[in-house]
Design a protein around this motif. Sequence first.
Motif: not given
Length: 78
Positions: A37, A40-42, A57-58, A76-78
């Motif tokens: 983790r 930035d909580d990503e 993101a999770d 990749t999380a957006q």
Amino acid sequence: MTAAPEPFASPGVLWAMVEDGFHVGSRDGEFLGYIDRRSDDEFLACDMFSREIGVFADLPSAMQVVTDGPSAPLETAQ
């Protein structure tokens, strides 16, 4: 080391939280990779060779990609 909550079912896969925010995965005793983790909580997912797979993101999304292995699409999380 504590077992992480299982966000999805995958036969033989075990996730363990080694320390707060750091998870390692294995399947039938074989190391799959890890998730760290970020501040930035990503969630940064890495394969068994510590190569970055992607940032998510999770936690469940990152776990799924590591579990699926090298053939998994890289998102990749957006």
